[in-house]
Design a protein around this motif. Structure first.
Motif, short mmCIF file in Angstrom:
data_model
loop_
_atom_site.label_atom_id
_atom_site.label_comp_id
_atom_site.label_asym_id
_atom_site.label_seq_id
_atom_site.Cartn_x
_atom_site.Cartn_y
_atom_site.Cartn_z
N UNK A 174 0.82 -1.20 0.00
CA UNK A 174 0.00 0.00 0.00
C UNK A 174 0.86 1.26 0.00
N UNK A 175 1.96 1.23 0.73
CA UNK A 175 2.85 2.39 0.74
C UNK A 175 3.46 2.61 -0.64
N UNK A 176 3.83 1.53 -1.31
CA UNK A 176 4.38 1.66 -2.67
C UNK A 176 3.34 2.21 -3.64
N UNK A 177 2.10 1.72 -3.56
CA UNK A 177 1.05 2.22 -4.44
C UNK A 177 0.74 3.70 -4.17
N UNK A 178 0.85 4.10 -2.90
CA UNK A 178 0.64 5.52 -2.56
C UNK A 178 1.75 6.37 -3.16
N UNK A 179 3.00 5.91 -3.09
CA UNK A 179 4.12 6.67 -3.67
C UNK A 179 3.96 6.81 -5.18
N UNK A 180 3.39 5.78 -5.82
CA UNK A 180 3.23 5.80 -7.27
C UNK A 180 1.97 6.54 -7.71
N UNK A 181 1.19 7.02 -6.76
CA UNK A 181 0.00 7.81 -7.08
C UNK A 181 -1.26 7.01 -7.33
N UNK A 182 -1.27 5.71 -7.02
CA UNK A 182 -2.46 4.89 -7.23
C UNK A 182 -3.41 4.94 -6.05
N UNK A 183 -2.93 5.40 -4.90
CA UNK A 183 -3.76 5.58 -3.70
C UNK A 183 -3.60 7.01 -3.22
N UNK A 184 -4.60 7.50 -2.48
CA UNK A 184 -4.58 8.88 -2.01
C UNK A 184 -3.47 9.12 -0.99
N UNK A 185 -3.07 8.09 -0.26
CA UNK A 185 -2.02 8.27 0.73
C UNK A 185 -1.67 6.95 1.40
N UNK A 186 -0.61 6.96 2.17
CA UNK A 186 -0.19 5.76 2.89
C UNK A 186 -1.22 5.42 3.96
N UNK A 187 -1.36 4.14 4.31
CA UNK A 187 -2.37 3.75 5.30
C UNK A 187 -2.07 4.32 6.68
N UNK A 188 -3.15 4.74 7.36
CA UNK A 188 -3.03 5.21 8.75
C UNK A 188 -3.10 4.00 9.67
N UNK A 189 -2.12 3.84 10.55
CA UNK A 189 -2.02 2.66 11.41
C UNK A 189 -2.63 2.99 12.78
N UNK A 190 -3.79 2.40 13.05
CA UNK A 190 -4.51 2.66 14.30
C UNK A 190 -3.99 1.82 15.46
#
Length: 280
Positions: free
Chosen positions: A127-143
């Protein structure tokens, strides 16, 4: 906190095609049910290109991030610590593409009352990689999190041994190769046995699900490359089968054909034909 759904297997079929389960009679007379996929005319001329990855699970063991020692409760995190591995509670990221399944696979089908899911380290990294590549709005928030110091080579000796054994046995085929595959499956399942009477030297559900999640992530990532290049993905199944719809004679060129781990077998069938499986 850990469940079998945490593997993140895609089990996805394109929303515009039709999949039905139909009876099929094996050579031994046994009747089983198999998939049949009908592709609409709007997809244009093409064939079903079935791609099966070799040794998805043991291949994932070559570099799966695991915490060798026990997991400690590390709670909410401002950012994912790459030196750690374990499980994290995150919001399910929004995914609007129709040409690829959600990166978290079947995990998205069982959120808690707050719309969150527990994931293993391979999916956090994806998910972090997809966020860096612009496919997701941002990195996941870890609760919330349970983690330990990461080690990506813990299962590498197992990977090397199984790769060597496969290279020797795949050519021989027959009963020795079937026995090898059975023993391999048993070894990986012993990390988290399904039956209480199965004795195991370790009981590590987090290792088991991280390994399967790593295989799922690699499967998804490999399929995403031809989709980005313009190929049509019809289905992404478990951790080893991809189904594309290329024009005749122009299959995706991003897969390596062969018998080694990570390489694939490939065959073509027409829309509406029954998709046979290994035991058939």
């Amino acid at each position: 906190m850990i469940s079998e759904d945490m593997d993140g297997e895609p089990r996805w079929i394109h929303p515009d095609v039709t999949l039905t389960r139909v009876p099929y009679t094996r050579a031994n007379g046994k009747i089983v049910r198999r998939d049949k996929i009908d592709v609409p005319d709007s997809f244009g001329a093409g064939v079903l290109c079935l791609i099966d990855r070799n040794g998805s699970y043991p291949s994932a063991c070559s570099a799966v991030p695991l915490a060798p020692n026990k997991l400690l409760h590390t709670g909410p995190l401002d950012a994912f610590d790459k030196t750690q591995a374990g499980i994290c509670l995150i919001d399910i990221p929004k995914w609007t593409r129709r040409d690829m399944p959600h990166p978290l696979g079947r995990l998205v089908g069982r959120p808690d009352e707050h719309g969150r899911v527990w994931v293993t380290t391979p999916h956090i990294k994806q998910l972090e990689r997809l966020a860096r590549e612009g496919h997701l709005d941002g990195a996941p928030h870890i609760h919330d999190s349970w983690t330990g110091k990461a080690n990506e080579s813990l299962f590498k000796p197992f990977y090397e041994a199984t790769r060597k054994a496969r290279a020797e046995l795949v050519e021989a085929g027959g009963e020795p190769y079937k026995a090898y595959k059975t023993r391999l499956s048993i070894a990986l399942r012993l990390l988290w046995p399904k039956r209480a009477e199965q004795k195991s030297p370790f009981w590590r559900p987090d290792w088991r699900m991280s390994m399967v999640a790593e295989a799922s992530v690699r499967h998804w990532t490999t399929a995403f490359k031809p989709v980005q290049a313009g190929h049509v993905l019809i289905g992404l199944r478990n951790v080893d089968q991809s189904i594309f719809w290329p024009p005749p004679g122009t299959p995706p060129g991003t897969y390596w054909i062969g018998t080694a781990f990570g390489e694939v077998k490939r065959r073509f069938i027409e829309s509406g034909e029954i998709i046979l499986e290994g035991d058939d």
